[in-house]
Design an enzyme around this catalytic site. Sequence first.
Site, short mmCIF file in Angstrom:
data_model
loop_
_atom_site.label_atom_id
_atom_site.label_comp_id
_atom_site.label_asym_id
_atom_site.label_seq_id
_atom_site.Cartn_x
_atom_site.Cartn_y
_atom_site.Cartn_z
N GLY A 46 0.84 -1.19 0.00
CA GLY A 46 0.00 0.00 0.00
C GLY A 46 0.88 1.24 0.00
O GLY A 46 2.06 1.16 0.36
N GLN A 51 2.97 10.09 1.72
CA GLN A 51 4.28 9.43 1.81
C GLN A 51 5.20 9.82 0.66
O GLN A 51 6.41 9.59 0.73
CB GLN A 51 4.11 7.90 1.82
CG GLN A 51 3.45 7.37 3.08
CD GLN A 51 3.31 5.87 3.03
OE1 GLN A 51 2.39 5.35 2.41
NE2 GLN A 51 4.24 5.17 3.66
N CYS A 94 5.64 -0.23 7.70
CA CYS A 94 5.34 1.00 6.95
C CYS A 94 6.59 1.43 6.22
O CYS A 94 7.68 1.46 6.81
CB CYS A 94 4.88 2.10 7.92
SG CYS A 94 4.47 3.64 7.08
N LEU A 95 6.44 1.79 4.96
CA LEU A 95 7.60 2.22 4.17
C LEU A 95 8.20 3.52 4.74
O LEU A 95 9.36 3.82 4.47
CB LEU A 95 7.20 2.41 2.70
CG LEU A 95 6.78 1.09 2.00
CD1 LEU A 95 6.15 1.39 0.65
CD2 LEU A 95 7.97 0.15 1.86
N HIS A 136 -4.65 1.36 7.40
CA HIS A 136 -3.29 1.89 7.54
C HIS A 136 -3.09 3.07 6.56
O HIS A 136 -2.56 4.12 6.95
CB HIS A 136 -2.29 0.76 7.27
CG HIS A 136 -0.85 1.17 7.23
ND1 HIS A 136 0.08 0.73 8.16
CD2 HIS A 136 -0.16 1.96 6.36
CE1 HIS A 136 1.26 1.25 7.87
NE2 HIS A 136 1.15 2.00 6.78
N GLU A 137 -3.53 2.89 5.32
CA GLU A 137 -3.35 3.97 4.32
C GLU A 137 -4.22 5.16 4.65
O GLU A 137 -3.80 6.32 4.49
CB GLU A 137 -3.67 3.46 2.90
CG GLU A 137 -2.84 2.29 2.41
CD GLU A 137 -1.37 2.41 2.69
OE1 GLU A 137 -0.85 3.53 2.77
OE2 GLU A 137 -0.71 1.36 2.86
N HIS A 140 -2.68 7.48 7.11
CA HIS A 140 -1.68 8.40 6.54
C HIS A 140 -2.35 9.70 6.08
O HIS A 140 -1.74 10.77 6.15
CB HIS A 140 -0.98 7.76 5.34
CG HIS A 140 0.16 6.83 5.69
ND1 HIS A 140 1.29 7.25 6.34
CD2 HIS A 140 0.34 5.51 5.44
CE1 HIS A 140 2.13 6.22 6.48
NE2 HIS A 140 1.57 5.14 5.94
O1 GNR Z 1 4.01 -2.53 2.66
C1 GNR Z 1 3.31 -2.40 3.66
N1 GNR Z 1 2.96 -3.50 4.38
C2 GNR Z 1 2.00 -3.49 5.36
C3 GNR Z 1 1.91 -4.61 6.19
C4 GNR Z 1 0.96 -4.67 7.19
C5 GNR Z 1 0.10 -3.61 7.35
C6 GNR Z 1 0.18 -2.48 6.55
C7 GNR Z 1 1.12 -2.42 5.56
S1 GNR Z 1 1.21 -1.04 4.53
C8 GNR Z 1 2.89 -1.05 4.10
C9 GNR Z 1 3.20 0.03 3.08
C10 GNR Z 1 2.96 1.39 3.67
O2 GNR Z 1 3.70 1.94 4.43
N2 GNR Z 1 1.84 1.97 3.35
O3 GNR Z 1 1.53 3.17 3.87
NI NI Z 2 2.54 3.25 5.81
#
Ligand code: GNR
Ligand code: NI
Length: 180
Positions: A46, A51, A94-95, A136-137, A140
């Site tokens: 995601g 980001q 999270c990246l 999660h997205e 952000h």
């Molecule tokens: O790549 C991602 N893996 C992930 C694993 C578990 C829960 C959420 C994520 S999202 C993350 C990429 C990211 O930072 N998206 O904002």
């Molecule tokens: Ni993230």
Amino acid sequence: MALLDIIVAPDPRLKKKAAAVERVDAATRKLMDDMLETMYDAPGVGLAAPQVGVSRRIIVIDPAGEDEKPAPLKMANPEIVWASEETKPHEEGCLSLPEEYQEVIRPASIKVRYLDEHNEIRTLDADGLLAVIIQHEMDHLEGTLFVDHLSALKRNMIIKRLTKIKKFEQKSGKRTPVEA
Ligand code: GNR
Ligand code: NI
């Protein structure tokens, strides 16, 4: 298509609330495609526009595994219109928080309404990993990172570690996509 720089915490741009998209137009579609390319390259499942330094309510997702066929989702102005009472813990990464993985508790199932890449309103029922990634997205877009769901102690430890790495990178003259 183009690869975009992913912002790493701590950074004020990750803490801002993103603005709604007025209409999904060609420029929005180009951004969605660049975000997907950046996400696959990372690799991640995601990515949210803040980001990559764009304060707009745009997210891209692909929960498919490496050997599954790609299933990209592109969403503008996502809204959770229903969330289950039932919650579930899931380990998240999270990246923007490299090499940190922690369990976060969220609603297990959701219904999300959004504009797709053709500016059409859609709704999607999600559970499992997809529900985790969408939430999660969407966090952000509010300036929230998964560490904000953890105890202050855990959060501070993670942010301290990332701050040290940034200071070291600046001192050693490594170029990072971050100002000051
Ligand atoms: O790549 C991602 N893996 C992930 C694993 C578990 C829960 C959420 C994520 S999202 C993350 C990429 C990211 O930072 N998206 O904002
Ligand atoms: Ni993230």
